[in-house]
Enzyme design. Sequence first.
Site, PDB file in Angstrom:
ATOM      1  N   LYS A  53       0.830  -1.205   0.000  1.00  0.00           N
ATOM      2  CA  LYS A  53       0.000   0.000   0.000  1.00  0.00           C
ATOM      3  C   LYS A  53       0.870   1.263   0.000  1.00  0.00           C
ATOM      4  O   LYS A  53       0.569   2.244  -0.686  1.00  0.00           O
ATOM      5  CB  LYS A  53      -0.943  -0.005   1.207  1.00  0.00           C
ATOM      6  CG  LYS A  53      -2.098  -1.008   1.080  1.00  0.00           C
ATOM      7  CD  LYS A  53      -3.009  -0.966   2.293  1.00  0.00           C
ATOM      8  CE  LYS A  53      -4.189  -1.927   2.167  1.00  0.00           C
ATOM      9  NZ  LYS A  53      -5.184  -1.504   1.179  1.00  0.00           N
ATOM     10  N   HIS A  93     -13.737   2.580   3.564  1.00  0.00           N
ATOM     11  CA  HIS A  93     -13.911   1.133   3.709  1.00  0.00           C
ATOM     12  C   HIS A  93     -15.226   0.694   3.083  1.00  0.00           C
ATOM     13  O   HIS A  93     -16.298   0.971   3.612  1.00  0.00           O
ATOM     14  CB  HIS A  93     -13.864   0.767   5.202  1.00  0.00           C
ATOM     15  CG  HIS A  93     -14.153  -0.676   5.485  1.00  0.00           C
ATOM     16  ND1 HIS A  93     -14.711  -1.104   6.672  1.00  0.00           N
ATOM     17  CD2 HIS A  93     -13.987  -1.801   4.738  1.00  0.00           C
ATOM     18  CE1 HIS A  93     -14.860  -2.407   6.647  1.00  0.00           C
ATOM     19  NE2 HIS A  93     -14.433  -2.852   5.484  1.00  0.00           N
TER      20      HIS A  93
END
Length: 733
Positions: free
Chosen positions: A421, A464
């Site tokens: 990431k 999310h």
Amino acid sequence: MTDFTMEKGADGVAVITWDVPGKSMNVMSMEAWPLLEQLIDDALADEAVKGIVLTSGKEGSFAGGMDLNVIARMKDMAGDDPAKGLFEGLMGMHAILRKIERAGMDERNKGGKPIAAALPGTALGIGLEIPLACHQIFAADTPKAKIGLPEIMVGIFPGAGGTTRLVRKMGAMAAAPLLLEGKLNDPKKAKSAGVIDEVVPAEELLERAKAWVLEATDKDIVKPWDEKGYKMPGGEPYHPAGFMTFVGANAMVNGKTQGAFPAAKALLSAVYEGALVPFDTALKIEARWFTHVLMDPSSGAMIRSLFINKEALEKGANRPDVADQKVTKLGVMGAGMMGAGIALVSAQAGIEVVLIDQEQAAADRGKAYAADYMDKGIKRGKATEDKKAALLERITATTEYSALKGCDLVIEAVFEDPGIKAEVTRKVLEVVGEDCIFATNTSTLPISELARASDRPEQFIGIHFFSPVEKMYLVEIIKGAKTGERAVAKALDYVRQIRKTPIVVNDARFFYANRCIIPYINEGIRMVAEGVAPALIDNAARQLGFPVGPLQLVDETSIDLGAKIARATKAAMGDAYPDAAVDEVIFWMEGEGRLGRKANAGFFDYDDKGKRQGYWPGLAAQYPLAEDQPDLTSVQHRLMFAQVLEAVRALEEGVLEDIREGDVGAILGWGFAPWSGGPFSWLDIIGTPYAAERCDALEAAHGPRFACPALLREMADKNQSFYKRFDSGAKAA
């Protein structure tokens, strides 16, 4: 008040127009009922009026139903004896609608005036119940219009005669999907189903309704149930055919709701009991059952969470006061299941999307996901080839980071590995403009830690999504320690664009949703290790209204994922790690290759097509059933308190700032007992003193994970409720 106005024409037709000032769609208020009745009385008493047409002044709609804000307050507005006040208020509504239905007829069904409803478009709830009392229902041929009775979806049922009239008009079997499932139809399907009478071109709507009124005879305006010899379509409860219908409906409702939703049981009772008596008595029965539902705190909690609070969050209740942050070009990093889903819903919203993966073939597969989705829609008649082509045109699948130039939002959805990431973050920031907001889609990794890879931490945020993206309504927005207001506004505006519901939380391990879901799963697994029957565990959850039990849920999400999360959490928490008993089961299952549905082997056995075949016998061999099984309530309390105590702790610690987000997020995110209104609403229903008492008992029996949080203890001592204490904008103090 001018919600209803009337114009009497020279042709003898009085047109009553429903047009609530300041509203894009009509909603019914308590104050509007007397006005409607006054106009009806006037038209019926005027000898120059030959008939009435009831229509709407809103383009494309008739009415969206009763104002749910009013319904939520009806119990409180009903006086010192609320049940009596509610019942009498409902009977007053029935009297007005019955006046429309009888329209001045005498006992021989003579002398009445025809009343037609002319629906320009959408007619929901009371917006259909009023037309059902009219003698003929016309609807404009507008395919986007929705006609139906969706009340069951927010914890009530049609209580202004809609239940009784629809069943007597169509029969219990035909009415069941409309009443018990809240199914909505377009005008043509509504006519085919027998809900409305005629579908006409929009420009001819009013004239066709007037023409019918002027031509209607006495016989045309008598409802079947007001004629001698009326027989219910499909048979009454003790007719051979009707008996099978009612037995089947009872089984269907209980199969779907597991008895957890009060409104469904009340609706079925009103239908069954009402079918045994004359029409006017049936209306009284409907009113009594509707009163019963309104007196149940569940109905108010569901309306508050699933309508009032959900709508407030979608409209930006907690949005920072910054300029509009509408997304015009979106970058999506990673074309796996999550990335492909994000690209799909964004393109559906009209946003230009750049979908990037390491390999072109992977990026192309991500775009193909959108194509497959549209193909399924075309087969169901929900999409067209032109819409598919337009959507795919908005998605660019590539490996080139340079394609991200011009993006104002980038969402990273690569593997849950901090190193990967971080690398992707740095590469993206080298290409995009200085104003671009960078979001990471992660379910477990701390946002503040991931933000270290960015030289613009104030423009770094967590978004999310829940899987599958195109089906799940909730999006959890996570603020890192340095996340700025513009980043929050950008995330909220984007979620609104893709027509999902946002909640905003602060950064902490597992954020809010997973923080509560994981204890639910873990408590179920703990009970397996204790020898509690797996069927008792899962069925206890389903009878609480959860869509799936904890063991089925872990099979769906995959057992190896649970094992991975457990190892990472244990490494981070060290000696404070509390779930060793759960790990024993999870790691053993992983070692046995029982990885869940994806492996066709988990807590359940599966056939070759992935259909569950029952619990795996090897589970009982490893963890034999205890001779003494706990009672249902004990199991349910363990499952419920495992979740709600985490919700309270999240509020205590400032992870959750608004209890509305806690309730809405729980229902939309993991299906937390919708009838309860969410964790905080449930605690208000059972009362904080009782909740604290149960915490003490559960802690004594099962350990410190059930210890009563300080906030809950304080509120219990003061006999406070969450929605009273945090009533100022529903925010935590």
